[in-house]
Design a protein around this motif. Structure first.
Motif, PDB file in Angstrom:
ATOM      1  N   PHE A 323       6.603  -7.827   5.287  1.00 51.41           N
ATOM      2  CA  PHE A 323       5.509  -7.765   3.459  1.00 51.41           C
ATOM      3  C   PHE A 323       4.625  -6.706   4.191  1.00 51.41           C
ATOM      4  O   PHE A 323       3.517  -5.637   3.669  1.00 51.41           O
ATOM      5  N   ALA A 324       3.563  -7.473   5.661  1.00 54.93           N
ATOM      6  CA  ALA A 324       2.287  -6.978   5.643  1.00 54.93           C
ATOM      7  C   ALA A 324       3.026  -5.836   6.091  1.00 54.93           C
ATOM      8  O   ALA A 324       1.648  -4.799   5.810  1.00 54.93           O
ATOM      9  N   THR A 325       3.704  -5.200   6.914  1.00 54.91           N
ATOM     10  CA  THR A 325       3.639  -3.502   6.785  1.00 54.91           C
ATOM     11  C   THR A 325       4.012  -2.555   6.253  1.00 54.91           C
ATOM     12  O   THR A 325       3.297  -2.003   5.510  1.00 54.91           O
ATOM     13  N   ALA A 326       4.335  -3.117   4.443  1.00 54.11           N
ATOM     14  CA  ALA A 326       4.585  -2.129   3.468  1.00 54.11           C
ATOM     15  C   ALA A 326       3.255  -2.537   2.736  1.00 54.11           C
ATOM     16  O   ALA A 326       3.086  -1.074   2.585  1.00 54.11           O
ATOM     17  N   ALA A 327       2.616  -3.947   3.011  1.00 54.92           N
ATOM     18  CA  ALA A 327       1.270  -3.602   2.072  1.00 54.92           C
ATOM     19  C   ALA A 327       0.426  -2.690   2.944  1.00 54.92           C
ATOM     20  O   ALA A 327      -0.866  -2.430   1.937  1.00 54.92           O
ATOM     21  N   ALA A 328       0.857  -2.752   4.105  1.00 55.98           N
ATOM     22  CA  ALA A 328      -0.286  -1.923   5.300  1.00 55.98           C
ATOM     23  C   ALA A 328      -0.255  -0.204   4.885  1.00 55.98           C
ATOM     24  O   ALA A 328      -0.936   1.140   4.661  1.00 55.98           O
ATOM     25  N   THR A 329       0.676   0.184   3.766  1.00 51.68           N
ATOM     26  CA  THR A 329       0.618   1.101   3.394  1.00 51.68           C
ATOM     27  C   THR A 329       0.076   1.625   2.090  1.00 51.68           C
ATOM     28  O   THR A 329       0.196   2.724   0.802  1.00 51.68           O
ATOM     29  N   LEU A 330      -0.339   0.359   1.060  1.00 48.40           N
ATOM     30  CA  LEU A 330      -0.851   0.552   0.153  1.00 48.40           C
ATOM     31  C   LEU A 330      -1.831   1.046  -0.439  1.00 48.40           C
ATOM     32  O   LEU A 330      -3.112   0.573   0.443  1.00 48.40           O
ATOM     33  N   SER A 331      -2.357   1.869  -1.654  1.00 49.52           N
ATOM     34  CA  SER A 331      -4.484   2.055  -1.318  1.00 49.52           C
ATOM     35  C   SER A 331      -4.420   2.062  -3.035  1.00 49.52           C
ATOM     36  O   SER A 331      -3.678   2.572  -3.970  1.00 49.52           O
ATOM     37  N   PRO A 332      -5.429   1.355  -3.314  1.00 51.30           N
ATOM     38  CA  PRO A 332      -5.546   1.288  -4.743  1.00 51.30           C
ATOM     39  C   PRO A 332      -5.802   2.706  -5.644  1.00 51.30           C
ATOM     40  O   PRO A 332      -6.200   3.959  -4.555  1.00 51.30           O
TER      41      PRO A 332
END
Ligand SMILES: Cc1ncc(C[n+]2csc(CCOP(=O)(O)OP(=O)(O)O)c2C)c(N)n1
Length: 560
Positions: A323-332
């Protein structure tokens, strides 16, 4: 080439990357012990009692994310070790316990020390198996490593009948295990992002096991970018840096009143990696079961955990790391305006770090608050169970993975073995074991391991002369009728000196700093344990709370 079962087994452990095992020797698994002669890359840590060995293995699993390995003898060894297996189960820690077993020729006759381990451990282990054929050892051990580390991590118990260990087989080895990955689906990430962006008062709760430094960093960045205040779940203080401006405190026993209120006020709770257990949720009141008042997003590695206790808004079955790896790709996708919410929780948390007043000449509040100045950056605090643990968990600012080892199962006697395991794994770390006088006496024999392996740990024994936690429960439920709680204690300092360690009594707040520095200097210089016996007024039972207040409140409540 034919090898006996002991050699085959030790070869598998070497292949899976095991470098240390925790054990108490027993005649029931001699071929495994003998095989250690041929596998010098595996360091046997010989413990004094199986509960100590199992706790050390569990702590290794918490520290590294790899299964902690423990070997014990059949019957009495297995029963002693069961506390560590239960701890690994409730704490979701990868661990493998190997237990000797009687041979197949006499099995099922209640032979000497015989137990059916599949029945015995089935409710406290993730998987239990007995290896009845020598040639199947590689297969079962590979499966054990995969099961212990994948989905919700947990303990595996492997029983080793004598004939499987003494027997010989020509069998191929199996290469190092690779835990399965479980990435979140892109559509789930979109939906999560939309929930977060549309929330006014979100809260991220982090916990669980098998985090990595990279995951911690990615989640800190994620919290920054999305303006998410962050709380650690019960006793998972190491999952987020407490110095970070989004850190808002820890949940569960000892939670601050302000955080309790903020959780209730939150409109979105994202629980990452953690179960939402009885302690974290304060008996399912902070987050209500089955239907929470807040929208709940639960992200957990085991699909069977999701929606089992809570009706969630959204569930994602994935590991923390993935999840943390995927979360790193998100931006508001829009400008967020929650600075005030994040700052409010942070400011309220910082208020709770100020030592509360207490009775007597030694303040446990002040002592733990001082630790923030006394500890170097690289430290680990270990605890077992007892009210003394509320103080470090409230006041010490933990700074990431391996800075805290605490059993969420609340089992006493954990702190000392955990400190030993931590010092073995991280010799450069300052490792401090907090232990109540009750907690310490549950596993003090493991001081022998600290002596034998030259481990400079510092032990703080909090001597209030009672099983304080139980006294507080008695005062609450049966005010004024306390019984069966008092200790006659030994001289803890002399005890540590008899293990060639250092001992000193501290009974005033102002003496603590110098005493701690002396103890740490001794531990670092001599690589042996140092113990401070902390004496204090037993009426101080928790930060800002006395036993007499609990009694009076309870008597008033009974009158009303
Ligand atoms: C193995 C185990 N046995 C019993 C308990 C129940 N228990 C929880 S806290 C506690 C008392 C702890 O006493 P102490 O270590 O002296 O700490 P204090 O509460 O006085 O600070 C007991 C008996 C437990 N949690 N674990």
């Amino acid at each position: 080439m034919k090898r006996n079962g002991g050699k085959i087994l030790m070869q598998q452990l070497a292949n899976h990357g095991v470098k240390r095992i925790f054990m108490v020797p027993g005649e029931s698994y001699l071929p495994c012990i003998d095989a250690l002669n041929d596998f010098k890359q595996i360091d046997p840590i010989v413990c004094r009692q199986e509960s100590g060995a199992a706790y050390m293995a569990e702590a290794y699993g918490k520290l590294t994310g790899e299964p902690g390995i423990c070997f014990v003898t059949r019957g009495p060894g297995a029963t002693n070790a069961s506390i560590g297996v239960h701890t690994a189960f409730q704490d979701s820690t990868p661990m493998i316990l190997f237990v000797g077993q009687v041979g197949g020729d006499i099995y099922d006759k209640e032979a000497f020390q015989e137990i059916d381990y599949v029945s015995m451990f089935s409710k406290v282990a993730k998987w239990v198996v007995q290896i009845n054929k020598t040639e199947r050892i590689p297969e079962y051990i590979s499966r054990a490593f995969h099961i212990a580390t994948s989905g919700r991590p947990g303990p595996v118990v492997i029983a080793l009948p004598e004939d499987s260990l003494w027997g010989e087989a020509d069998v191929a080895d199996i290469a190092k295990y690779v835990p399965v990955k479980s990435y979140p689906h892109p559509q789930d990430l979109d939906r999560l992002q939309s929930l977060i962006e549309n929330a006014e008062k979100p809260l991220l709760v982090v916990g669980g096991s098998r985090w990595s430094e990279e995951a911690v960093q990615n989640i800190q960045n994620f919290a920054d970018k999305f303006q998410l205040p962050v709380a650690c779940s019960w006793r998972r203080l190491e999952c987020f840096d407490h110095h970070h401006p989004n850190f808002a405190g820890h949940m569960g026993w000892g939670m601050s009143e302000s955080l309790r209120q903020n959780i209730k006020d939150a409109d979105l709770v994202i629980a990452l990696g953690t179960r939402l257990g009885e302690e974290t949720t304060e008996i399912y009141t902070a987050i209500e079961s089955p239907t929470p008042n807040q929208k709940l997003v639960h992200i957990h590695p085991s699909p069977s955990e999701l929606n089992s206790v809570f009706d969630t808004e959204m569930s994602i079955a994935t590991s923390v790391k993935d999840f943390a790896t995927a979360a790193a790709t998100l931006s508001p996708t829009k400008t967020l305006t929650r600075e005030n919410w994040v700052k409010k929780l942070r400011d309220e948390h910082l208020e709770t770090l100020k030592p509360l007043p207490s009775n007597g000449e030694l303040s446990l509040d002040n002592l733990s608050a001082q630790m923030n100045e006394l500890l170097p950056e690289d430290f680990c605090i270990t605890v077992g169970a007892g009210n003394y643990a509320l103080y470090p968990h409230r006041y010490i600012q933990f700074n990431g993975l391996t800075s805290s080892l605490a059993p969420t199962v609340g089992s006493m006697g954990y702190g000392l073995p955990a400190a030993i395991s931590c010092k073995l794994e991280h010799p450069e770390k300052t490792v401090v074991c907090y232990a109540g006088d009750g907690c310490f006496q549950m596993n003090l024999q493991e001081l022998g391991v600290a002596l034998q392996y030259n481990l400079g740990i510092v032990v703080l024994v909090f001597n209030n002369g009672i099983w304080g936690t139980i006294r507080s429960h008695q005062e609450r439920e049966f005010p004024g009728r306390t019984i069966a709680l008092d200790f006659v204690n030994p001289s803890f300092t002399t005890l540590c000196e008899s293990y060639e360690g250092y001992g000193e009594v501290v009974d005033k707040t102002e003496d603590f700093k110098a005493a701690f520095e002396r103890a740490l200097a001794f531990a670092n210089e001599h690589n042996r344990p140092a113990l401070l016996e902390i004496r204090y007024d037993s009426n101080n039972i928790a930060p800002g709370e006395t036993l007499m207040e609990i009694r009076e409140q309870s008597l008033d409540a009974h009158k009303a």
